[in-house]
Design a protein around this motif. Structure first.
Motif, PDB file in Angstrom:
ATOM      1  N   GLU A 136      -0.717  33.619 -11.707  1.00 50.78           N
ATOM      2  CA  GLU A 136       0.184  32.679 -12.374  1.00 50.78           C
ATOM      3  C   GLU A 136       1.013  33.344 -13.476  1.00 50.78           C
ATOM      4  O   GLU A 136       1.944  32.745 -14.006  1.00 50.78           O
ATOM      5  N   THR A 137       0.660  34.574 -13.830  1.00 46.44           N
ATOM      6  CA  THR A 137       1.356  35.276 -14.907  1.00 46.44           C
ATOM      7  C   THR A 137       2.658  35.879 -14.396  1.00 46.44           C
ATOM      8  O   THR A 137       2.687  36.489 -13.333  1.00 46.44           O
ATOM      9  N   ARG A 138       3.731  35.719 -15.147  1.00 42.18           N
ATOM     10  CA  ARG A 138       5.032  36.244 -14.713  1.00 42.18           C
ATOM     11  C   ARG A 138       5.020  37.769 -14.632  1.00 42.18           C
ATOM     12  O   ARG A 138       5.566  38.357 -13.704  1.00 42.18           O
ATOM     13  N   HIS A 139       4.411  38.424 -15.613  1.00 36.98           N
ATOM     14  CA  HIS A 139       4.368  39.883 -15.641  1.00 36.98           C
ATOM     15  C   HIS A 139       2.925  40.334 -15.347  1.00 36.98           C
ATOM     16  O   HIS A 139       2.160  40.645 -16.262  1.00 36.98           O
ATOM     17  N   ILE A 140       2.601  40.381 -14.066  1.00 36.75           N
ATOM     18  CA  ILE A 140       1.226  40.706 -13.675  1.00 36.75           C
ATOM     19  C   ILE A 140       0.853  42.108 -14.130  1.00 36.75           C
ATOM     20  O   ILE A 140      -0.241  42.337 -14.660  1.00 36.75           O
ATOM     21  N   TRP A 141       1.747  43.051 -13.932  1.00 35.69           N
ATOM     22  CA  TRP A 141       1.443  44.442 -14.300  1.00 35.69           C
ATOM     23  C   TRP A 141       1.163  44.571 -15.787  1.00 35.69           C
ATOM     24  O   TRP A 141       0.301  45.351 -16.208  1.00 35.69           O
TER      25      TRP A 141
END
Length: 252
Positions: A136-141
């Motif tokens: 669900e996080t926009r910036h997974i990395w």
């Protein structure tokens, strides 16, 4: 107290790597309890090393699979490279605190290598929640990179403010926990805050969520441990890392 030498600090870093992960230690270690204690300072740095591995691994997996599959594969890599070290602490802690009615019984259950119903449920739910929050996080990395480093500040805070409560002759965590200084805690906290500030260029909520994630878990989990055990154990420190990662991911 003598000032730690660069050689000792270098050994302490690699000792922390060997303690928290399965990564081979690339340094000759002259082991001592003092050195093991010094190594605690480098837990967040080891977390950053793991975060780099996870972020790179995710970038590679995402080229050939969907984000969900890539996250599950990265989680599998995490469990392998750390030996599920902190997840084991979570399962043992929940088993002990859920099934023991006295401090002695809780500590006895915590030392048992078998996993019970409470621990199994906690472990499964924690992993499911972690995978879902990452997806669900926009910036997974960015989450993969930052969360391991930030979350490993929490056990240092618990070690500095609470007492160790288990049999030191039967625990591998005692040398790590014994006598961790406030000075080294401040150095580790400074590293985490600088890292968070630097990465906040990509996600401003990272710096906003760092201290609340660490402090919330340290206060709530620490208070619960005081009421149930009178202090902390090595397993409880491992559980605090898992909790801090989940709280930070909720912020993100």
């Amino acid at each position: 107290m003598a000032t730690p030498s660069p050689s000792n600090e270098w050994q302490a870093f690699w000792l922390a790597v060997g303690f928290l992960t399965r990564i081979p230690m690339l340094a000759r270690i002259t082991y001592s309890q003092r050195l093991m204690n010094q190594s605690s300072l480098y837990f967040p740095l080891v977390g950053l090393l793991l975060g780099v591995i996870y972020a790179v691994t995710f970038s590679v997996f995402s080229l050939i699979a969907s984000p969900w599959v890539a996250i599950i594969l990265v989680t599998t890599v995490h469990l392998f490279i750390t030996g599920a070290f902190h997840e084991d602490g979570l399962a043992d802690s929940v088993d002990a605190l859920g099934g023991g009615y006295t401090v002695e019984k809780r500590l006895e259950i915590m030392k048992d290598s078998r996993i019970g119903t409470y621990g199994t449920v906690a472990l499964v739910m924690a992993l499911l929640l972690k995978v879902t929050l990452l997806a669900e996080t926009r910036h997974i990395w960015l989450a993969l990179l930052a969360a391991p480093a930030i979350s490993r500040l929490t056990p240092l805070l618990l070690m500095t403010t609470m007492s160790y409560v288990t049999d030191p002759d039967k625990s591998k965590s005692k040398p790590v926990a014994d006598g961790f200084s406030t000075t080294r805690l401040m150095i580790a906290a400074g590293f985490v805050l600088v890292l968070s500030a630097g990465l906040s260029f990509w996600h401003p909520l990272l710096i906003i969520g760092t201290l609340p994630a660490v402090l919330l878990v340290a206060l709530c989990w620490g208070a619960y441990l005081r009421s149930q055990l009178g202090g902390y154990t090595g397993d409880a420190l491992g559980a605090s890392v898992v909790f801090s990662e989940l709280v930070l991911l909720l912020f993100l």
